[in-house]
Design a protein around this motif. Structure first.
Motif, short mmCIF file in Angstrom:
data_model
loop_
_atom_site.label_atom_id
_atom_site.label_comp_id
_atom_site.label_asym_id
_atom_site.label_seq_id
_atom_site.Cartn_x
_atom_site.Cartn_y
_atom_site.Cartn_z
N LEU A 1 0.83 -1.20 0.00
CA LEU A 1 0.00 0.00 0.00
C LEU A 1 0.87 1.25 0.00
CD1 LEU A 1 -2.55 -1.20 2.70
CD2 LEU A 1 -2.81 -1.32 0.21
N ILE A 2 0.28 2.35 -0.49
CA ILE A 2 1.01 3.61 -0.62
C ILE A 2 0.57 4.58 0.48
CG2 ILE A 2 1.40 5.61 -2.11
CD1 ILE A 2 0.89 3.77 -4.51
N VAL A 3 1.55 5.23 1.08
CA VAL A 3 1.30 6.28 2.08
C VAL A 3 1.85 7.59 1.53
CG1 VAL A 3 1.69 7.06 4.44
CG2 VAL A 3 1.44 4.62 3.97
N ALA A 4 1.00 8.60 1.43
CA ALA A 4 1.38 9.89 0.84
C ALA A 4 1.95 10.83 1.90
CB ALA A 4 0.17 10.52 0.15
N GLY B 1 -11.36 16.04 -0.44
CA GLY B 1 -11.54 15.73 -1.85
C GLY B 1 -10.75 14.55 -2.35
N ALA B 2 -9.90 13.95 -1.49
CA ALA B 2 -9.08 12.82 -1.91
C ALA B 2 -9.85 11.52 -1.73
CB ALA B 2 -7.78 12.79 -1.10
N MET C 1 -3.93 7.44 2.59
CA MET C 1 -3.28 7.51 3.90
C MET C 1 -2.12 8.50 3.84
SD MET C 1 -3.22 3.50 5.11
CE MET C 1 -2.62 2.93 3.52
N THR C 2 -2.03 9.34 4.86
CA THR C 2 -0.94 10.32 4.95
C THR C 2 -0.11 10.13 6.21
OG1 THR C 2 -2.42 11.90 6.01
CG2 THR C 2 -2.22 12.04 3.61
#
Length: 302
Positions: free
Chosen positions: A107-110, A191-192, A197-198
């Motif tokens: 998974l990607i975390v921004a 809006g995301a 996930m951040t």
């Protein structure tokens, strides 16, 4: 005999008033009630003093970790256990772990900064083997495997890692990296995508992982020392050596000392208020006593 008679019959003479002296503050404070209140103040102050001493003892670390301890690679099981919070001296500890990747859980975390540059992390679920955990209970560790400045590169890395796992799902990987405390979940940007996930939170990742029935999860996560999937290495420097003095605890100890002194002040203040009211009542009583005219405070001779 008239009022001028030498015998003094029928003559009204003012009685000599009895002078009443108000008590001193010392006399009031030495009364049994206020001595009892002083004893209570002593007990309260003693409790506060003990709490202050306890805080002061906790403020100084008499057994600090040796310099460079976090850079010594240790087995994960020696540092923490699933579900446990990572102790402050162990944040940033280098550990080693081994296991296999769970398919579909890269998974990607921004909003991840790498030496000042904003980008993305790619993370995975590492299902630890029994050699790492020391038990047969299934347990997983969240791992940040690398960083990239663009989301496109992050998606490409996820595809590459998923393909490698699909080719050999039982392959064992051995990782070394730095153990970091859970950042806690956070709301996605306005809006995301709701799944965005951040923050690096194993609890949030767990909500999207697969094969989690009966699974133990570590609260801390690992930043891999070696990047995977063509990503860049995550900048994860060693934590600064902490001070052996906890100034917050020293502040609390000073607060308890102030509270102890306040207990004595309250005893003195309440006693002084009682003394002032008693003196004021005596003065008002003396001022309101008539000297003659109604038979009070006078005596009749004859």
């Amino acid at each position: 005999m008239n009022e001028h008679s030498p015998s003094g019959a029928g003559v009204t003479v003012a009685a000599a008033p009895t002078e009443v002296f108000p008590p001193t503050l010392r006399e009031v404070l030495l009364r049994p009630w206020w001595l009892g209140m002083l004893g209570l103040a002593l007990v309260i102050a003693g409790v506060f003093a003990w709490l202050g001493q306890w805080q002061l003892g906790s403020a100084i670390d008499t057994d600090p970790p040796p310099p460079g301890m976090n850079e010594q690679v240790r087995p994960l099981a020696e540092v923490t256990s699933p579900g446990d919070y990572l102790a402050e001296p162990l944040v940033g500890q280098m550990v080693q772990a081994s296991g296999r990747w769970i398919p579909g859980d890269f998974l990607i975390v921004a909003s991840r900064f790498n030496d000042g540059d904003e980008g993305y992390w790619v993370t995975g679920q590492l299902r630890l083997d029994t050699a790492t955990t020391g038990t047969d209970q299934p347990a997983s560790l969240a791992v940040a495997v690398g960083w990239t400045p663009t989301r496109t590169a992050a998606v490409a890395a996820v595809d590459e890692l998923e393909a490698a796992v699909a080719a050999d799902p039982d392959a064992t990987v051995a990782l070394t990296g730095r153990l970091i405390s859970d950042e806690g979940p956070g709301l996605p940007p306005a809006g995301a995508d709701p799944q965005t996930m951040t923050r690096m939170s194993p609890a949030a990742l767990l909500g999207q992982w697969h094969d989690t029935d009966g699974l133990d999860v570590y609260r801390a996560y690992l930043t891999s020392a070696e990047p995977l999937g063509g990503l860049e290495k995550i900048h994860s420097p060693a934590p600064d050596e902490g001070s052996t003095v906890n100034w917050l605890n020293i502040f609390y100890a000073a607060e308890w000392a102030v509270f102890a002194g306040f207990a004595f002040y309250m005893w003195y203040r309440l006693g002084r208020d009682a003394w002032e009211k008693e003196v004021e009542a005596l003065e008002e009583e003396a001022a309101g006593t008539p000297e003659r005219g109604d038979g009070t405070g006078t005596a009749t001779v004859g």
